[in-house]
Design an enzyme around this catalytic site. Sequence first.
Site, PDB file in Angstrom:
ATOM      1  N   LEU A  75       0.831  -1.208   0.000  1.00  0.00           N
ATOM      2  CA  LEU A  75       0.000   0.000   0.000  1.00  0.00           C
ATOM      3  C   LEU A  75       0.869   1.263   0.000  1.00  0.00           C
ATOM      4  CD1 LEU A  75      -2.812   1.285   0.310  1.00  0.00           C
ATOM      5  CD2 LEU A  75      -2.495   1.111   2.783  1.00  0.00           C
ATOM      6  N   ASP A  76       0.681   2.112  -0.985  1.00  0.00           N
ATOM      7  CA  ASP A  76       1.367   3.414  -1.046  1.00  0.00           C
ATOM      8  C   ASP A  76       2.882   3.280  -1.039  1.00  0.00           C
ATOM      9  OD1 ASP A  76      -1.182   4.447  -0.994  1.00  0.00           O
ATOM     10  OD2 ASP A  76      -1.165   4.788   1.154  1.00  0.00           O
TER      11      ASP A  76
END
Lengths: 280, 280, 280, 280
Positions: D223-224
């Site tokens: 994530l990210d």
Amino acid sequence: MNNQTLILIQCQDAVGLVASVAHIIAKHHLNIVTMREFVDEENHKFFVRVVCSGVPAATALLQQDLEENLPARAQVSINPAREKKLVILVTKEHHCLADILVRHFFKTLNASIKAVVGNYDTLQEFTEKFDIPYHCVSHENKSKEEFEQELADTIMPYQPDYIVLAKFMRILSPAFVAKFENKLINIHHSFLPAFIGANPYRQAYKRGVKIIGATAHYVTNDLDEGPIIVQRTKSINHSYDVPNLVTAGKEIEKAVLSHAIHLLTEDRVMLQGNKTIVFE
Amino acid sequence: MNNQTLILIQCQDAVGLVASVAHIIAKHHLNIVTMREFVDEENHKFFVRVVCSGVPAATALLQQDLEENLPARAQVSINPAREKKLVILVTKEHHCLADILVRHFFKTLNASIKAVVGNYDTLQEFTEKFDIPYHCVSHENKSKEEFEQELADTIMPYQPDYIVLAKFMRILSPAFVAKFENKLINIHHSFLPAFIGANPYRQAYKRGVKIIGATAHYVTNDLDEGPIIVQRTKSINHSYDVPNLVTAGKEIEKAVLSHAIHLLTEDRVMLQGNKTIVFE
Amino acid sequence: MNNQTLILIQCQDAVGLVASVAHIIAKHHLNIVTMREFVDEENHKFFVRVVCSGVPAATALLQQDLEENLPARAQVSINPAREKKLVILVTKEHHCLADILVRHFFKTLNASIKAVVGNYDTLQEFTEKFDIPYHCVSHENKSKEEFEQELADTIMPYQPDYIVLAKFMRILSPAFVAKFENKLINIHHSFLPAFIGANPYRQAYKRGVKIIGATAHYVTNDLDEGPIIVQRTKSINHSYDVPNLVTAGKEIEKAVLSHAIHLLTEDRVMLQGNKTIVFE
Amino acid sequence: MNNQTLILIQCQDAVGLVASVAHIIAKHHLNIVTMREFVDEENHKFFVRVVCSGVPAATALLQQDLEENLPARAQVSINPAREKKLVILVTKEHHCLADILVRHFFKTLNASIKAVVGNYDTLQEFTEKFDIPYHCVSHENKSKEEFEQELADTIMPYQPDYIVLAKFMRILSPAFVAKFENKLINIHHSFLPAFIGANPYRQAYKRGVKIIGATAHYVTNDLDEGPIIVQRTKSINHSYDVPNLVTAGKEIEKAVLSHAIHLLTEDRVMLQGNKTIVFE
């Protein structure tokens, strides 16, 4: 926002003005949420923008109280129109117009666009997608006087608070400017006062600058000389030719103009001579 | 850096220049580490800055090879002086000088400061803390000619690569500028071409700009019109009076001038007419 | 500035506070020059910084008047020390220290540097050029407790308003931090909360960020978690290796720390929990 | 642009690569217009982006020549698709989508938007104004697997070069990400790696940062955490509450995402591990 009161005051500077203003506001049972003031020491002028919670029982009385207790000829404005009416003037370039229309469509503009007026029909199809009336007022085969008369006749019925020149590429006469005093807002595609006039990107290219910019300003009789509201710049280098400069510049232009409109619609801009006080 | 070779070339543009240059470099057993080129299409000029690992067996031969295989009158420079010699000119303001002297003292300037020359003695004590010779050449009671002759006589023996005008507040004559062609670097306290000449912050204040800036540029005969090397800006607002603008501006000035010196000492700046190619 | 009065107030929010404050100030025959306030609506706190022209006949009376008429436990500060006393802590890097010492030397710092304390003697020679005492307190061959005791003993006699960690590379214990509550100011070489802890430029390099930054903040017990005062960033690209990032970062670090010191010495920073109110 | 040739190469670093590439290009009668290279010294990788004037007589032969004369397993791409095909994924927020659709409408996007896919129908009306197909693929009452299958089935037929997550607020599974490797581009509403995950503006508010930002990046399984393409920041102060941060952030988000798309559609981004090489 409906139970808030906005008060704008502009007057000669004097001792105790903040206390006077705050006292009168309290007397009318309003509570100050934010207060921004500025003293222009060169011109001995006082400017204040106050947001209060609460609504005055009698606005006229509040206005009178303020005017009577402030220096003579104070300009007091209580709750100026919350939603400003705008007319947008364009020529062929779309970037500023599109940015404004999209904000309007999604209700983030805090203003009502009444019409778009162009001296070409280039942007008509796009404008009408958003159910905004588009008027094509061509300048061709007309004297400047005739053209501007037609322009004014088209704008006037909408009674706009501001007329936004969103890349409107005709120079307006003093007569036209006088008709819409303090209502004409322009985006100039340079960092004023550098590169006044035509082809600023060409001028910037020839001068070999390392930064370009854009300026949103009130229009006055002197070309590109009106009070500046917002300016921004962007670094560039030797590899930018004129078309690259134009492309890069458009991003700044639309951001600067939209920010200026935002400031105006929230009554954050006050005029003092050829300068602006901007309470961001 | 000692086993690297720096090659700078500037010539008429032609087909196959990158291949020619790369080929000749390979022939001399150097390996390209970085290569930055630029074609000025308006003037049909080619610029390239190549850093190679390795040292040529015969620099003169490499130079000859490049000159013979590139368009006529190509300017080829191989390993220009690694550590430039600087003379700094000042008047009374310290901020740019101090920034440069500190970098020099801690060996992050990549240049050798030979002397500081001021038309006042204001900055003498500070300069001498860093064991740099300070010469006070007053302009008082002298003709411009006499003053500049004395200035030139003071500078000349140091044979500087660059003479840095670090807030030197005297306008130099064309004769003086001609004597040090392409060696005079000035910091102008505005975002040129806005506010050319004296008191730019006063001018900026009166115009009500929302951004100020600074410009490092080569000095030519036209005041503040020489090729621009670095520019930066900073947002301001209505609350800045002239002294505030000056204070804020000094931060930009010293950063801009130091960055320009950095670019020059690393031979990252090439001149083309009134513009610069800067390979950052 | 000598006939101005600075008033800082921090209290529970309540109706009519601006009016109360302005009224009391007027009662004491002071005139408001600028007034900046902020209401933290989440925590129901009110903050105001007022600059008045004039000096109160009786400061204690003004203080009492304010305290009695504002919500209980209001913190009122009238004319806090105009010239703050600073002690600077360093390790080996010079860039922040040099920037501060130069401003001090030329009297643009608005603070008095009482001493520089380093855990190495690297910066002693430079510091002493400016006639500032330098104390070398080595951490070697000492327990953390001993080192910090010696550090505190060195600092204490100077009674500093702020202790500036200008690239001081030792982590301080909660006990030390408690001793100098709200007085320790640090420059962290990243854009917090990104890259907390050691080697932020190495971390930034590995993550491949396109922007680096620096953060000036109060030191609390949690590493790099104290209230932030100033942050700035700079665009970078893939070509920056770790040493390039460090070099570019130093320019931001020194600018950010000097700006934070400027804000603190002008009493423009107020604390609210883990955040700052900064009246620029 | 039609008589230009774009060549992208990524390979192990070796001596003489620029010369080899330039030589082969010349052999095929192409002239180098611009050449940008980068050596990742940590990973011993070489990257180059060359724009040539002229079209090779036999592209396959040029490709073969390059591959045979460069280190093994060199990735050579000649004239990758000039006009990339895009599918845009959205949820309810309009600002990034609108910016992209307007550029597409006025033919300044340099890409072809094939479809917009939303997990709500909020943006359908707006999208269809621009004659772009809108598919509403709701996630409600579906397992993540079912939802993503439907999403993939909707996207697949368009064979997009890039799938742009223009504020698409669902976390995608590793399986989905694997299906569209190196094609998923996200805009994250913070300055990564600060404030990973949900509600970054709330996180930023609580931390009291003085700058906010946005990040355009490739989507990977973490994530990210994917390779960053573009980042920008904006200064804020204590007066910004969460809604103000969101509003200010949207301006950065749309600018950052549009710039990332611009870089991708011009083949200016190359991937190396978890980082990007961006030849601006």
